[in-house]
Design a protein around this motif. Sequence first.
Motif, mmCIF file in Angstrom:
data_model
loop_
_atom_site.group_PDB
_atom_site.id
_atom_site.type_symbol
_atom_site.label_atom_id
_atom_site.label_comp_id
_atom_site.label_asym_id
_atom_site.label_seq_id
_atom_site.Cartn_x
_atom_site.Cartn_y
_atom_site.Cartn_z
ATOM 1 N N LYS A 81 -3.843 -4.211 6.580
ATOM 2 C CA LYS A 81 -2.714 -3.317 6.290
ATOM 3 C C LYS A 81 -1.455 -4.123 5.950
ATOM 4 O O LYS A 81 -0.753 -3.832 4.975
ATOM 5 N N THR A 99 -12.205 -3.812 6.167
ATOM 6 C CA THR A 99 -12.435 -2.510 6.792
ATOM 7 C C THR A 99 -11.575 -2.375 8.061
ATOM 8 O O THR A 99 -10.849 -3.295 8.427
ATOM 9 N N PHE A 101 -9.384 0.385 8.647
ATOM 10 C CA PHE A 101 -8.172 1.188 8.449
ATOM 11 C C PHE A 101 -8.312 2.536 9.159
ATOM 12 O O PHE A 101 -9.374 3.156 9.105
ATOM 13 N N ASP A 103 -6.873 6.618 9.629
ATOM 14 C CA ASP A 103 -6.360 7.663 8.715
ATOM 15 C C ASP A 103 -4.856 7.487 8.533
ATOM 16 O O ASP A 103 -4.326 7.648 7.425
ATOM 17 N N ILE A 106 -3.976 4.738 6.163
ATOM 18 C CA ILE A 106 -4.206 5.117 4.756
ATOM 19 C C ILE A 106 -3.096 6.038 4.257
ATOM 20 O O ILE A 106 -2.602 5.896 3.138
ATOM 21 N N THR A 110 -0.590 5.040 1.297
ATOM 22 C CA THR A 110 -0.527 5.921 0.116
ATOM 23 C C THR A 110 0.931 6.218 -0.212
ATOM 24 O O THR A 110 1.351 6.161 -1.382
ATOM 25 N N ILE A 122 -8.573 0.875 -1.605
ATOM 26 C CA ILE A 122 -9.266 0.468 -0.374
ATOM 27 C C ILE A 122 -10.711 0.922 -0.555
ATOM 28 O O ILE A 122 -10.976 2.117 -0.726
ATOM 29 N N LYS A 167 -16.705 6.388 6.129
ATOM 30 C CA LYS A 167 -16.476 7.050 4.836
ATOM 31 C C LYS A 167 -17.603 8.051 4.544
ATOM 32 O O LYS A 167 -17.354 9.166 4.069
ATOM 33 N N LEU A 255 -2.747 5.251 -4.364
ATOM 34 C CA LEU A 255 -3.838 4.589 -3.631
ATOM 35 C C LEU A 255 -5.122 5.402 -3.758
ATOM 36 O O LEU A 255 -5.096 6.629 -3.583
ATOM 37 N N TYR A 257 -8.877 5.672 -2.079
ATOM 38 C CA TYR A 257 -9.675 5.245 -0.917
ATOM 39 C C TYR A 257 -11.133 5.591 -1.209
ATOM 40 O O TYR A 257 -11.513 6.769 -1.157
ATOM 41 N N GLY A 258 -11.923 4.589 -1.590
ATOM 42 C CA GLY A 258 -13.356 4.814 -1.836
ATOM 43 C C GLY A 258 -13.688 4.788 -3.321
ATOM 44 O O GLY A 258 -13.068 5.509 -4.112
#
Length: 264
Positions: A81, A99, A101, A103, A106, A110, A122, A167, A255, A257-258
């Motif tokens: 982070k 890995t 992180f 919620d 994130i 964001t 991420i 995830k 951002l 995520y995934g």
Amino acid sequence: MINIVVAGPRGKMGYEAVQLCERDQDLHLVAVVDSKHNGRTLNELEGFGNQEVPIYSDMEECFSDHKVDVLVDLTTPAFGKKHMEIALTHGVRPVVGTTGFTDKDIQELTRLAEEKELGAIIAPNFAIGAILMMKFSQLAARYLTDVEMIEQHHDQKLDAPSGTAIKTAQLIATERKEKQQGHKDEKEDLAGARGANFEGMRIHSVRLPGRVAHQEVLFGGEGQLFSIKHDSLNRRSFMPGVKLSIEHVLKLDTLVYGLENLID
Ligand SMILES: NC(=O)c1ccc[n+]([C@@H]2O[C@H](COP(=O)([O-])OP(=O)(O)OC[C@H]3O[C@@H](n4cnc5c(N)ncnc54)[C@H](O)[C@@H]3O)[C@@H](O)[C@H]2O)c1
Ligand SMILES: O=C(O)C1=N[C@H](C(=O)O)CCC1
């Protein structure tokens, strides 16, 4: 040419990312960030051939000295982070495989990416097969709502469950309501026997020498079983996803995520 900094170059993943930059004509590795060896160059370290790339222990100093487009961070949950915040503050787009992180992390990152109008990625898993496993699991959960996961990794992994398992559970949770699985009166005679609980889905984390990264998503229905499995057999398996992310992050202003959000 895309100017890249890799954080964590001596790590298992960071080493592969350095080699990716060496192989790929579009990627120019301008520097690396390492907790050790400040002021030296990569070629002075064992295993790095003739890469005369400067090593920095201070990421801010690295970004002040070089024009950098993308930071590839492959370090530890304790630093992911902070490294993203430093990158975004210096106008550098982060691609992060690290890995661990939360919620909240994130959400905060964001906000920062949007405030700076910069792309950031991420990716809990860069392997394309693992992304397909997650997407197919999300679809399967619409029809088969009893789910358990077994993820297996090497015994040097710091976080559990894996970022991939979390995830996958989050994607499945978009398709099925929270539900209690197993017998309503079940009881663990040994703590942890039923695994971690994500909205009723059970996640079992195996850590053994010899493993790389593996996950099986198990669905059960009346008289039937369905399972989806993915195995990464080496860390090269993640590199096409790293390259894909580097290319995409330059076109983003928020951002993501995934990687499932980047492929149809
Ligand atoms: N997204 C994916 O596809 C994917 C795949 C494999 C691993 N991972 C994740 O990537 C991370 C790295 O995995 P690994 O197997 O390479 O671990 P590793 O332990 O082999 O490497 C981590 C490296 O980070 C370095 N490091 C620690 N703190 C640092 C700092 N402040 N600045 C610079 N470098 C620092 C360490 O010295 C080490 O070399 C983990 O979080 C892991 O879960 C993600
Ligand atoms: O080796 C690891 O550590 C890995 N971590 C990721 C995760 O937590 O899901 C992806 C695969 C390898």
